[in-house]
Design a protein around this motif. Structure first.
Motif, PDB file in Angstrom:
ATOM      1  N   SER A 202       0.828  -1.211   0.000  1.00 38.36           N
ATOM      2  CA  SER A 202       0.000   0.000   0.000  1.00 38.36           C
ATOM      3  C   SER A 202       0.858   1.256   0.000  1.00 38.36           C
ATOM      4  O   SER A 202       0.426   2.305  -0.495  1.00 38.36           O
ATOM      5  N   GLY A 206       0.267   4.482  -2.425  1.00 38.76           N
ATOM      6  CA  GLY A 206      -0.195   5.606  -1.619  1.00 38.76           C
ATOM      7  C   GLY A 206       0.747   6.791  -1.669  1.00 38.76           C
ATOM      8  O   GLY A 206       0.319   7.945  -1.821  1.00 38.76           O
ATOM      9  N   ASN A 298       5.697   1.099   8.225  1.00 37.18           N
ATOM     10  CA  ASN A 298       4.273   1.038   8.548  1.00 37.18           C
ATOM     11  C   ASN A 298       3.510   2.059   7.707  1.00 37.18           C
ATOM     12  O   ASN A 298       3.954   3.216   7.581  1.00 37.18           O
ATOM     13  N   PRO A 299       2.384   1.689   7.129  1.00 38.47           N
ATOM     14  CA  PRO A 299       1.748   2.555   6.134  1.00 38.47           C
ATOM     15  C   PRO A 299       1.302   3.915   6.663  1.00 38.47           C
ATOM     16  O   PRO A 299       1.433   4.918   5.960  1.00 38.47           O
ATOM     17  N   VAL A 300       0.771   3.964   7.890  1.00 39.90           N
ATOM     18  CA  VAL A 300       0.351   5.253   8.436  1.00 39.90           C
ATOM     19  C   VAL A 300       1.570   6.131   8.696  1.00 39.90           C
ATOM     20  O   VAL A 300       1.582   7.326   8.376  1.00 39.90           O
ATOM     21  N   ALA A 303       2.840   7.442   5.356  1.00 42.47           N
ATOM     22  CA  ALA A 303       1.978   8.471   4.774  1.00 42.47           C
ATOM     23  C   ALA A 303       2.092   9.793   5.526  1.00 42.47           C
ATOM     24  O   ALA A 303       2.155  10.868   4.915  1.00 42.47           O
ATOM     25  N   SER A 368       0.097   2.616  14.082  1.00 50.12           N
ATOM     26  CA  SER A 368       0.734   3.024  12.828  1.00 50.12           C
ATOM     27  C   SER A 368       0.490   2.039  11.697  1.00 50.12           C
ATOM     28  O   SER A 368       0.833   2.309  10.549  1.00 50.12           O
ATOM     29  N   ASN A 369      -0.104   0.884  12.010  1.00 49.21           N
ATOM     30  CA  ASN A 369      -0.448  -0.089  10.973  1.00 49.21           C
ATOM     31  C   ASN A 369      -1.919  -0.019  10.580  1.00 49.21           C
ATOM     32  O   ASN A 369      -2.359  -0.751   9.693  1.00 49.21           O
ATOM     33  N   TYR A 371      -4.474   1.661   8.751  1.00 49.89           N
ATOM     34  CA  TYR A 371      -4.632   2.684   7.724  1.00 49.89           C
ATOM     35  C   TYR A 371      -6.048   3.253   7.678  1.00 49.89           C
ATOM     36  O   TYR A 371      -6.269   4.338   7.147  1.00 49.89           O
ATOM     37  N   HIS A 372      -7.007   2.540   8.258  1.00 45.62           N
ATOM     38  CA  HIS A 372      -8.362   3.098   8.266  1.00 45.62           C
ATOM     39  C   HIS A 372      -8.405   4.421   9.027  1.00 45.62           C
ATOM     40  O   HIS A 372      -9.287   5.247   8.796  1.00 45.62           O
ATOM     41  N   MET A 374      -6.386   6.828   8.647  1.00 49.71           N
ATOM     42  CA  MET A 374      -6.134   7.867   7.657  1.00 49.71           C
ATOM     43  C   MET A 374      -7.349   8.074   6.759  1.00 49.71           C
ATOM     44  O   MET A 374      -7.712   9.208   6.431  1.00 49.71           O
TER      45      MET A 374
END
Length: 407
Positions: A202, A206, A298-300, A303, A368-369, A371-372, A374
């Motif tokens: 992601s 992203g 970690n995606p959050v 981002a 931090s994992n 993503y919802h 965000m």
């Protein structure tokens, strides 16, 4: 290399290393969303000639001061047509909105103040004042006027005004070229079925979308496993860009190889780790004079670090004057977790209250994992590192997330 620095120091160190990119000229039709690289000075009066503000009759005041009076209509002039240079006393011309007003005319009588006759005359029921319903030349812009400054964003109204000023080729700062490299042997394509021990990538899509949102051009998109040789090849290709962004591999784990490979390539690191949550293990440096961002995996975290640190750099490179988004006061509707010593970027949902103030709450669990957090958020709640707790009723600072308020 500095370690464990503040949010403000990290931003300052980054912005000190980036400047505006070279100027290029693009067709007006392609300039929307870009930033002017040169001041724009009008070469003409706008409008270039006096013109009628409404449909009616161009008259001399001496012929209508005793209204009601009847005048002979000797011509009709529409937009794009030229009026007669002279007419006899006791005469007038019918004129349409936007048509040039002749030098002898002192006012335009709106059609609502008249009664037309079939014999070629018109009865003027009310006398106008001098200059009434005439738009003078240069009313909007005067020749020689410096109308736009360097750093002006080209919005739809700016496009229209540039066209009015005769600017067909627009001087803008070149778009920054960005390389996005997502690292991790566990990553697979978004279209693949999940396998044991794997997750869909992601971060790559992203981060590329975030770069494009602020006007950058993503020229390199790669996903590489945690292997030295693969990372070395990815870095070589990424150097085609102006800005290098790596997601993952910058912490201290056994498979966090990005910093090791970049070290071997000669990267000059300016800092590693920021006193923030999420995104503490972020790194920033220079490789061959180009900014290198090492974002957490970690995606959050990835981002948010991109939003708070890479985006201001991309804005600066495109010539934007204000590279940080404004913040606004809001009241916390419910307590939210906070730890002293770290600046928290809490994902929040803000609304206007009946009291005329903004009210905000977090989106729920802030891992931090997750993503919802965000996706559901329309803002970030800034909780400074000195703050020990964040109870309900506390006034905090929020900033709107850019994709919730348009481009």
């Amino acid at each position: 290399m500095r370690e464990f620095i503040s949010v403000e120091e990290a931003r300052s160190l980054i912005l000190a290393q980036v400047g505006r990119l070279p100027v290029e000229r693009v067709p007006l039709a392609e300039a929307l969303g870009r930033w002017l690289a040169e001041a724009i000075v009008s070469q003409d009066d706008i409008p270039p000639f006096p013109n009628a503000a409404m449909d009616g009759y161009a008259v001399r005041l001496a012929d209508v001061h005793a209204a009601p009076v009847s005048l002979r209509v000797v011509a009709e002039v529409g937009a794009g047509q030229l009026p007669p240079e002279e007419i006899p006393a006791g005469a007038c011309i019918r004129i349409m909105t936007g048509a040039p007003v002749p030098n002898w005319a002192e006012a335009v009588v709106p059609v609502e103040w008249t009664e037309a006759s079939e014999d070629g005359t018109v009865r003027i029921l009310q006398a106008p004042t001098a200059g009434e319903n005439i738009r003078p030349a240069g009313q909007d812009v005067q020749a020689g006027e410096r109308f736009f400054e360097v750093g002006q964003r080209i919005t739809p109204p700016v496009v229209a005004m540039l066209a009015t000023l005769g600017v067909a080729e627009v001087p803008v700062f070149r778009r920054p070229r960005v390389a996005i490299v997502a690292t991790g042997s566990e990553l697979i394509d978004p279209g693949q079925s999940l396998l044991p021990g794997h997750i869909r990538d992601s971060a790559g899509p992203g981060l590329a979308a975030q770069a494009q949102w602020v006007g950058a051009e993503v020229v390199v998109r790669q996903r590489v496993p945690d292997e030295h040789s693969a990372l070395e090849q990815a870095i070589e290709q990424a150097l085609e860009a102006d800005v290098l962004v790596f997601s993952g591999g910058v912490s201290v784990g056994a498979y966090d190889l990005v910093r090791q490979v970049l070290d071997a390539r000669g990267t000059q690191w300016l800092f590693w780790k920021i006193r923030q949550r999420p995104g503490k293990p972020m790194a920033f440096g220079l490789l061959e004079g180009k900014p290198v961002f090492g974002l957490p995996g970690n995606p959050v975290s990835s981002a948010l670090c991109f939003d708070q640190y890479v985006v201001p750099a991309l804005r600066r490179m495109q010539g934007q004057q204000e590279v940080l988004r404004p913040r606004f006061p809001a009241i916390l509707e419910a307590p939210t977790p906070k730890k002293a010593g770290l600046h928290f970027f809490t994902r929040g949902i803000v609304r206007a209250g009946a009291d005329g103030r903004l009210h905000v709450r977090d989106t729920g669990p802030q891992g931090s994992n997750l993503y919802h957090s965000m996706v559901r958020a329309n803002c970030l709640i800034h909780l400074p590192e000195a703050l020990e707790e964040a109870p309900a009723g506390l006034e905090v600072q929020i900033e709107w997330l850019p994709w919730t308020i348009g481009p």
